[in-house]
Design an enzyme around this catalytic site. Structure first.
Site, PDB file in Angstrom:
ATOM      1  CE1 TYR A 170      -7.271   4.526  -0.477  1.00 13.87           C
ATOM      2  CE2 TYR A 170      -7.009   2.379  -1.491  1.00 13.87           C
ATOM      3  CZ  TYR A 170      -7.108   3.165  -0.363  1.00 13.87           C
ATOM      4  OH  TYR A 170      -7.070   2.586   0.883  1.00 13.87           O
TER       5      TYR A 170
ATOM      6  CG  ASN B 284      -8.942  -0.520   7.799  1.00 16.41           C
ATOM      7  OD1 ASN B 284      -8.164  -1.115   7.068  1.00 16.41           O
ATOM      8  ND2 ASN B 284     -10.259  -0.645   7.686  1.00 16.41           N
TER       9      ASN B 284
ATOM     10  NE  ARG C 147     -12.660   2.537   6.706  1.00 17.85           N
ATOM     11  CZ  ARG C 147     -11.580   2.199   6.037  1.00 17.85           C
ATOM     12  NH1 ARG C 147     -10.547   3.009   5.963  1.00 17.85           N
ATOM     13  NH2 ARG C 147     -11.504   1.009   5.447  1.00 17.85           N
TER      14      ARG C 147
ATOM     15  CD  GLU D 207     -10.587  -5.155   6.433  1.00 12.53           C
ATOM     16  OE1 GLU D 207      -9.490  -4.558   6.452  1.00 12.53           O
ATOM     17  OE2 GLU D 207     -10.936  -5.926   5.513  1.00 12.53           O
TER      18      GLU D 207
ATOM     19  CD  GLU E 165      -2.801  -1.143   2.455  1.00 12.33           C
ATOM     20  OE1 GLU E 165      -3.711  -0.309   2.545  1.00 12.33           O
ATOM     21  OE2 GLU E 165      -2.558  -1.970   3.354  1.00 12.33           O
TER      22      GLU E 165
ATOM     23  CG  ASP F 273     -14.033  -1.506   6.435  1.00 16.98           C
ATOM     24  OD1 ASP F 273     -14.333  -0.301   6.557  1.00 16.98           O
ATOM     25  OD2 ASP F 273     -12.953  -1.888   5.951  1.00 16.98           O
TER      26      ASP F 273
ATOM     27  N   GLY G 282      -6.799   5.481   5.666  1.00 14.87           N
ATOM     28  CA  GLY G 282      -6.353   6.383   4.614  1.00 14.87           C
ATOM     29  C   GLY G 282      -6.709   7.825   4.897  1.00 14.87           C
TER      30      GLY G 282
ATOM     31  CB  SER H  19      -5.883  -0.859  -0.066  1.00  9.96           C
ATOM     32  OG  SER H  19      -5.474   0.189   0.760  1.00  9.96           O
TER      33      SER H  19
END
Length: 327
Positions: free
Chosen positions: A223, A280, A262, A278, A21, A264, A284, A153
């Site tokens: 992205y 994070n 964050r 998951e 990433e 999901d 980002g 990602s």
């Protein structure tokens, strides 16, 4: 605000790194660097892939904003180095980072705490006999999701619709990780919930409902395109959004996260039951990223978000000098 920025001392924005990433991390770091400088912070770019970490101490950096993603930046590795250097950093500590990067370990902890997450099977590269691979759909049903255990990602993620697609999906995930997660597919609404803060002070930002073309929220659509619809404020009923936010905060605390993260989540279309996918711990911060988007919906600018995160920089084991600097 510029005067406040000067209180942080010399700040390194860690970006780039050695993970898959790297490209996204450079974009995140560039945004953070510009935002901090605009608020008077003495901020400098620092790429751990190109410089030894000890340069941070040698050059007098007082804090680090971690804008690294994936391995060597989000997995406890760089956090451990900063602990040894005694330099406070943003985001989760060593244990929470190393746990959260591992999707299977995260699931095990959530399940032990009674939190909902899709059923799964774990495969290992080199031990993926065709019979074992073909048996996974019998366990989890079709369609199902195959992905590397320790990538982000959406790299290496495949939605498998039939038995004949399993082997290729497992091989693709196996190119990125020795451990391969096969996961029950939840048909329904995809949402993400940023969380800010630590412990009892952690709070959820507005829920974002992600509507990607044909449900394909992949690396490209995350992205580099503008075709994904991000609904924030979201279009969920208020009580459902509140329940999802509460679940996200609980899941965040269970992993032991701090600073920000964050989560999901998928919401089953028929039952409306939420399932944690998951977490994070170094999300980002690009122009397409979701934490700044949710913060903006809550009335917090990108620049204020960066300052807020930097202000929370700390260590698992604060040293006296670090305690004084944070005071």
């Amino acid at each position: 605000m510029k005067q406040q920025g000067s209180l942080f001392g010399k700040v390194a924005v860690l970006m780039g790194g050695r993970s898959a990433e790297r490209e996204v991390s450079l974009m995140s770091g560039g945004g953070v660097l510009q935002a901090l400088r605009s608020r008077g912070v003495d901020a400098h770019a620092f790429d751990p892939a190109e410089r030894p970490m000890d340069d941070l101490r040698r050059e007098g950096f007082a804090r680090c904003f971690i804008a690294l993603h994936g391995r060597y930046g989000e997995d406890g590795t760089v956090q451990g180095a900063l602990e040894l250097l005694g330099i406070p950093y943003t985001g989760a500590g060593v244990m929470a980072s190393s746990m959260a990067i591992d999707k299977v370990m995260t699931k095990r902890v959530w399940l032990a705490e009674g939190l909902p997450t899709p059923r799964y099977a774990l495969l290992h590269r080199g031990s993926t006999e065709r019979e074992r691979v073909r048996a996974v759909p019998d366990e989890l049903g079709l369609p199902l999701i195959v992905k590397p255990v320790r990538e982000g990602s959406s790299l290496g993620v495949t939605k498998v619709a039939g038995y004949s697609e399993m082997q290729q999906a497992v091989e693709e995930a196996g190119r990125l990780d020795a451990d391969i997660l096969c996961e029950q597919f939840i048909e329904g609404d995809e949402v993400t919930v940023p969380v800010l803060g630590t412990g009892e002070g952690a709070r959820a930002l507005p829920v974002i409902h992600i509507v990607a073309p044909e449900g394909n929220y992949d690396y490209q659509n995350k992205y580099f395109t503008d075709v994904t619809d991000y609904r924030v404020p979201c279009d969920l009923p208020a009580d459902e959004e509140a329940a999802i936010q509460a679940l996200a905060v609980r899941a965040y605390r269970v992993i032991g996260c701090r600073g920000w993260g964050r989560l999901d989540i998928m919401i089953d279309r028929s039952t409306r039951a939420p399932y944690l996918l998951e977490i994070n711990t170094s999300p980002g911060m690009t122009g397409h990223s979701l934490v700044p988007m949710a913060a903006r919906a809550a009335g917090m600018s990108y620049e204020d978000l960066c300052l807020n995160l930097l202000a929370g920089a700390t260590l698992d084991y604060p040293q006296p000098a670090a305690v004084e600097a944070a005071a």
